[in-house]
Design a protein around this motif. Sequence first.
Motif, PDB file in Angstrom:
ATOM      1  N   TRP A 316      90.937  44.372  16.343  1.00  0.00           N
ATOM      2  CA  TRP A 316      90.101  45.298  15.573  1.00  0.00           C
ATOM      3  C   TRP A 316      89.109  44.539  14.707  1.00  0.00           C
ATOM      4  O   TRP A 316      89.270  43.353  14.450  1.00  0.00           O
ATOM      5  N   THR A 317      88.072  45.283  14.306  1.00  0.00           N
ATOM      6  CA  THR A 317      87.047  44.704  13.433  1.00  0.00           C
ATOM      7  C   THR A 317      87.515  44.769  11.975  1.00  0.00           C
ATOM      8  O   THR A 317      88.359  45.585  11.614  1.00  0.00           O
ATOM      9  N   VAL A 318      86.946  43.892  11.143  1.00  0.00           N
ATOM     10  CA  VAL A 318      87.221  43.907   9.704  1.00  0.00           C
ATOM     11  C   VAL A 318      85.887  44.170   8.998  1.00  0.00           C
ATOM     12  O   VAL A 318      85.125  43.246   8.733  1.00  0.00           O
ATOM     13  N   PRO A 319      85.597  45.441   8.735  1.00  0.00           N
ATOM     14  CA  PRO A 319      84.278  45.783   8.207  1.00  0.00           C
ATOM     15  C   PRO A 319      84.139  45.430   6.720  1.00  0.00           C
ATOM     16  O   PRO A 319      85.099  45.550   5.967  1.00  0.00           O
ATOM     17  N   ASP A 320      82.940  45.022   6.320  1.00  0.00           N
ATOM     18  CA  ASP A 320      82.657  44.752   4.906  1.00  0.00           C
ATOM     19  C   ASP A 320      82.305  46.020   4.136  1.00  0.00           C
ATOM     20  O   ASP A 320      82.068  45.958   2.929  1.00  0.00           O
ATOM     21  N   GLY A 321      82.236  47.131   4.837  1.00  0.00           N
ATOM     22  CA  GLY A 321      81.875  48.373   4.153  1.00  0.00           C
ATOM     23  C   GLY A 321      81.927  49.543   5.120  1.00  0.00           C
ATOM     24  O   GLY A 321      82.439  49.426   6.230  1.00  0.00           O
ATOM     25  N   GLY A 322      81.410  50.685   4.678  1.00  0.00           N
ATOM     26  CA  GLY A 322      81.355  51.851   5.548  1.00  0.00           C
ATOM     27  C   GLY A 322      82.645  52.631   5.599  1.00  0.00           C
ATOM     28  O   GLY A 322      83.420  52.640   4.641  1.00  0.00           O
ATOM     29  N   MET A 323      82.907  53.252   6.729  1.00  0.00           N
ATOM     30  CA  MET A 323      84.017  54.197   6.815  1.00  0.00           C
ATOM     31  C   MET A 323      84.908  54.003   8.035  1.00  0.00           C
ATOM     32  O   MET A 323      85.869  54.744   8.223  1.00  0.00           O
ATOM     33  N   PHE A 324      84.586  52.981   8.876  1.00  0.00           N
ATOM     34  CA  PHE A 324      85.264  52.907  10.174  1.00  0.00           C
ATOM     35  C   PHE A 324      85.786  51.525  10.540  1.00  0.00           C
ATOM     36  O   PHE A 324      85.178  50.510  10.199  1.00  0.00           O
ATOM     37  N   ILE A 325      86.907  51.514  11.261  1.00  0.00           N
ATOM     38  CA  ILE A 325      87.433  50.311  11.910  1.00  0.00           C
ATOM     39  C   ILE A 325      87.465  50.605  13.409  1.00  0.00           C
ATOM     40  O   ILE A 325      87.790  51.723  13.825  1.00  0.00           O
ATOM     41  N   TRP A 326      87.133  49.600  14.184  1.00  0.00           N
ATOM     42  CA  TRP A 326      87.022  49.759  15.638  1.00  0.00           C
ATOM     43  C   TRP A 326      88.153  48.985  16.292  1.00  0.00           C
ATOM     44  O   TRP A 326      88.341  47.808  16.002  1.00  0.00           O
ATOM     45  N   VAL A 327      88.888  49.661  17.124  1.00  0.00           N
ATOM     46  CA  VAL A 327      90.082  49.074  17.724  1.00  0.00           C
ATOM     47  C   VAL A 327      89.865  48.902  19.234  1.00  0.00           C
ATOM     48  O   VAL A 327      89.382  49.827  19.895  1.00  0.00           O
ATOM     49  N   THR A 328      90.209  47.737  19.735  1.00  0.00           N
ATOM     50  CA  THR A 328      90.137  47.491  21.176  1.00  0.00           C
ATOM     51  C   THR A 328      91.547  47.227  21.698  1.00  0.00           C
ATOM     52  O   THR A 328      92.250  46.355  21.190  1.00  0.00           O
ATOM     53  N   LEU A 329      91.943  48.019  22.688  1.00  0.00           N
ATOM     54  CA  LEU A 329      93.283  47.912  23.263  1.00  0.00           C
ATOM     55  C   LEU A 329      93.211  47.133  24.570  1.00  0.00           C
ATOM     56  O   LEU A 329      92.130  46.953  25.140  1.00  0.00           O
ATOM     57  N   PRO A 330      94.329  46.671  25.053  1.00  0.00           N
ATOM     58  CA  PRO A 330      94.327  46.021  26.369  1.00  0.00           C
ATOM     59  C   PRO A 330      93.763  46.971  27.430  1.00  0.00           C
ATOM     60  O   PRO A 330      93.838  48.198  27.286  1.00  0.00           O
ATOM     61  N   ALA A 331      93.217  46.392  28.477  1.00  0.00           N
ATOM     62  CA  ALA A 331      92.495  47.158  29.494  1.00  0.00           C
ATOM     63  C   ALA A 331      93.376  48.162  30.240  1.00  0.00           C
ATOM     64  O   ALA A 331      92.876  49.038  30.947  1.00  0.00           O
ATOM     65  N   THR A 332      94.689  48.077  30.066  1.00  0.00           N
ATOM     66  CA  THR A 332      95.586  49.027  30.753  1.00  0.00           C
ATOM     67  C   THR A 332      95.636  50.389  30.055  1.00  0.00           C
ATOM     68  O   THR A 332      96.197  51.346  30.590  1.00  0.00           O
ATOM     69  N   ILE A 333      95.077  50.454  28.853  1.00  0.00           N
ATOM     70  CA  ILE A 333      95.136  51.711  28.091  1.00  0.00           C
ATOM     71  C   ILE A 333      93.807  52.449  28.167  1.00  0.00           C
ATOM     72  O   ILE A 333      92.753  51.854  27.956  1.00  0.00           O
ATOM     73  N   ASN A 334      93.861  53.757  28.449  1.00  0.00           N
ATOM     74  CA  ASN A 334      92.686  54.609  28.389  1.00  0.00           C
ATOM     75  C   ASN A 334      92.856  55.536  27.184  1.00  0.00           C
ATOM     76  O   ASN A 334      93.743  56.393  27.178  1.00  0.00           O
ATOM     77  N   THR A 335      92.019  55.333  26.165  1.00  0.00           N
ATOM     78  CA  THR A 335      92.200  56.074  24.907  1.00  0.00           C
ATOM     79  C   THR A 335      91.882  57.554  25.048  1.00  0.00           C
ATOM     80  O   THR A 335      92.319  58.363  24.233  1.00  0.00           O
ATOM     81  N   ASN A 336      91.097  57.927  26.054  1.00  0.00           N
ATOM     82  CA  ASN A 336      90.854  59.355  26.315  1.00  0.00           C
ATOM     83  C   ASN A 336      92.148  60.038  26.741  1.00  0.00           C
ATOM     84  O   ASN A 336      92.482  61.126  26.267  1.00  0.00           O
ATOM     85  N   ASP A 337      92.883  59.372  27.638  1.00  0.00           N
ATOM     86  CA  ASP A 337      94.154  59.929  28.124  1.00  0.00           C
ATOM     87  C   ASP A 337      95.219  59.884  27.032  1.00  0.00           C
ATOM     88  O   ASP A 337      96.117  60.729  26.981  1.00  0.00           O
ATOM     89  N   LEU A 338      95.124  58.857  26.181  1.00  0.00           N
ATOM     90  CA  LEU A 338      96.165  58.665  25.166  1.00  0.00           C
ATOM     91  C   LEU A 338      96.064  59.683  24.023  1.00  0.00           C
ATOM     92  O   LEU A 338      97.070  59.976  23.358  1.00  0.00           O
ATOM     93  N   LEU A 339      94.853  60.234  23.793  1.00  0.00           N
ATOM     94  CA  LEU A 339      94.652  61.096  22.616  1.00  0.00           C
ATOM     95  C   LEU A 339      95.587  62.308  22.571  1.00  0.00           C
ATOM     96  O   LEU A 339      96.248  62.531  21.549  1.00  0.00           O
ATOM     97  N   PRO A 340      95.703  63.082  23.653  1.00  0.00           N
ATOM     98  CA  PRO A 340      96.625  64.229  23.577  1.00  0.00           C
ATOM     99  C   PRO A 340      98.067  63.789  23.320  1.00  0.00           C
ATOM    100  O   PRO A 340      98.814  64.490  22.621  1.00  0.00           O
ATOM    101  N   VAL A 341      98.424  62.629  23.854  1.00  0.00           N
ATOM    102  CA  VAL A 341      99.774  62.100  23.628  1.00  0.00           C
ATOM    103  C   VAL A 341      99.948  61.725  22.150  1.00  0.00           C
ATOM    104  O   VAL A 341     100.974  62.041  21.526  1.00  0.00           O
ATOM    105  N   ALA A 342      98.933  61.087  21.582  1.00  0.00           N
ATOM    106  CA  ALA A 342      98.977  60.696  20.170  1.00  0.00           C
ATOM    107  C   ALA A 342      99.175  61.927  19.288  1.00  0.00           C
ATOM    108  O   ALA A 342      99.948  61.909  18.329  1.00  0.00           O
ATOM    109  N   ILE A 343      98.483  62.985  19.644  1.00  0.00           N
ATOM    110  CA  ILE A 343      98.568  64.198  18.832  1.00  0.00           C
ATOM    111  C   ILE A 343      99.909  64.900  19.030  1.00  0.00           C
ATOM    112  O   ILE A 343     100.569  65.283  18.065  1.00  0.00           O
ATOM    113  N   GLU A 344     100.350  65.025  20.270  1.00  0.00           N
ATOM    114  CA  GLU A 344     101.617  65.712  20.554  1.00  0.00           C
ATOM    115  C   GLU A 344     102.824  64.936  20.043  1.00  0.00           C
ATOM    116  O   GLU A 344     103.660  65.469  19.317  1.00  0.00           O
ATOM    117  N   GLU A 345     102.872  63.665  20.408  1.00  0.00           N
ATOM    118  CA  GLU A 345     104.092  62.889  20.142  1.00  0.00           C
ATOM    119  C   GLU A 345     104.122  62.266  18.755  1.00  0.00           C
ATOM    120  O   GLU A 345     105.183  62.078  18.180  1.00  0.00           O
TER     121      GLU A 345
END
Lengths: 394, 394
Positions: A316-345
């Motif tokens: 992940w990035t370490v921002p000096d300001g603002g409102m966001f951190i950006w996370v990069t996962l290993p290439a085996t993960i698709n964050t679009n598919d993971l979102l409903p799981v994150a919310i449900e589980e």
Amino acid sequence: MNINWAERMSCMENPAVKAILAITQRSDVISFAGGLPSARAFPVEGLAAAFAAVLNEQGAAALQYGISEGYEPLRAWVADRAGRQGIRCTAANVLIGNGSQQIIDLIARTMLDPGDYVALENPTYLSAVQVFKGAQARFLPIPLDQEGMRVDILAEQIKKVRPKFIYVNPTFQNPTGVTMTVERRRQLAQLAAEHEIPVIEDNPYGELRYSGEPLPAVKSFPGGDWVIYAGTVSKIVAPGLRVGWAIASETIVDKLATAKQLTDVLTNSLTQRALHRFVTEQELDQHIAMIVKQYRQQRDVMLAAMEEHFPSGVTWTVPDGGMFIWVTLPATINTNDLLPVAIEEEKVAYVPGTPFHADDSGYNTMRLNFSNSTPDLIRTGVARLGALFKRHLK
Amino acid sequence: MNINWAERMSCMENPAVKAILAITQRSDVISFAGGLPSARAFPVEGLAAAFAAVLNEQGAAALQYGISEGYEPLRAWVADRAGRQGIRCTAANVLIGNGSQQIIDLIARTMLDPGDYVALENPTYLSAVQVFKGAQARFLPIPLDQEGMRVDILAEQIKKVRPKFIYVNPTFQNPTGVTMTVERRRQLAQLAAEHEIPVIEDNPYGELRYSGEPLPAVKSFPGGDWVIYAGTVSKIVAPGLRVGWAIASETIVDKLATAKQLTDVLTNSLTQRALHRFVTEQELDQHIAMIVKQYRQQRDVMLAAMEEHFPSGVTWTVPDGGMFIWVTLPATINTNDLLPVAIEEEKVAYVPGTPFHADDSGYNTMRLNFSNSTPDLIRTGVARLGALFKRHLK
């Protein structure tokens, strides 16, 4: 009822984004998805005093039509404050809009014909991508690294395809949090002037710095005449006021005013005057210092929790300001598919990285917001994400 | 600095209109040119109370982002009040915009591709013509008479060329002051449904009636599902608040919200809430009655002065409401050429009729505004115009 909508509508709409935002709204979910400032950061009393004073002292003048460029004393304040970033300008170089979103939209409307190219960071601000898509533009997506947009790659690209303009978010970028270095800023301004290609410098977060030294705006460097700077009070006063601005050459301000006049005539007169009152008579810098202190703590809590809970292979990035951190996962993960799981589980939400990419890449990335959650919620939410990642990386 | 602007900019700009408006601004001139409401008609104290109450009671919630469709209680109020005009709808049918100008613009953006046709009254609202020109539309200009748009001619025209929509300003029309009859309203709604062509019913002045009985909206008649109604508080509360609305089917509201989100995210949250407070807790009808009394007197003074001072051969409309009287001069007079003379020799200003005509006709017509001048100024200004006409008709 079957209506034949304009062609641009099929480019403008992104049902995936709508669906994402809808599911992140569930009240039982810790959401790192939004881009909202903290409601605790709004100067309610100061604004109440400003609105009361303006209505009391200026009366009907504050409620009448005015010029499309905006309230002159507010434009003068914007011009003056821009001096802190090295931008030399006057009120005549400023146009007030309904938040900086309208500034981006007015630029798109005045400059883009269907099929035109826009160069931009990849990833970049999701709603800017959508505005440009709505204008039926094509894209030159330019990668960015820890020093911001790769201006060297941009320089190569524009030799092949000439974009109508270059859109950048150089300070605490949305979504990555990355800040463009001084050297790259200088190079970008020079490149713009050399090729006579306007640059949109979108800077909604610049005053929210938690570490490091303030940098001069891209517009402050030689060649900066070609830069249209977009600013806003959404993150330092309140977004519900819908006040942003463009700083540009008078030629450009004049064109934006023509488009603004037909779009909605002018920005809310009363709000422009009350805001001017607030920023000139109240302690804005002190207010921003309070927000910065709060958000810095939230950033630090999030970063520490990520260190503690995220498995190896996640960066992940370490921002000096603002409102966001950006996370990069290993290439085996698709964050679009993971979102409903994150919310449900796990009852935790984020924004998947794909919609920030004009080329629809970035499927293994995500954006986390830290401005709108308390430290406790941040710790809990990050721990949940960490548990989720661990399960899915096994 | 040579920027390659979008093609639409060459259609959007009308330097003649800019020049006209500039010369009408001279402080030593009695101006009947603007379309401003009287500053005496603004409820300054009532709004001050509403803003104070909202900030005091709702605090930060009134300053945060909100949904693009608008503040739900305000949308519900709009829906409820539309019932007075026979429109049956709910909050889900309402979208709040920055004045009704933005509603017109959002409709143009969501519906018009370059080359599409728009049917409209000839003459009609100048800035609507400019918005549609900016969308690179072509026109089907339909004449109007004392009963409003000639719906019979419209019916003939749309058999030959199918417009994307029909734009009408049926009540106290800008610029003519003419009101469409009930029978024509019924025919228009029926025609729209029969041909499945949307109608934009722009009604900024409808609550300002000085004589005659209120009429149901075009949208209230069978076929009204095809009508998008545009309303505003600009003329009954204050234009500087920039609050207008669309009333339409949910399908249409959804599309307008998509465009609104990318245009400027949402309309000023605080203002939407304060306005809702004002219109629900203060005596809006009583306030409108006060404005109506004032403007009726001004209209009557202007009509009487015209009778007294205008030479024979000059004709004008007698509006039942709104803010404008439309004057037609003998064909030997060109009001575009006469304007600088009127300003230099008589220190009085008007808007020449040509820019209200999508086909650039109407060179011997002019629009006079009576809402923003006192009775004394109206008498003096009309006498000056009369003297000018007499000299030029000799």
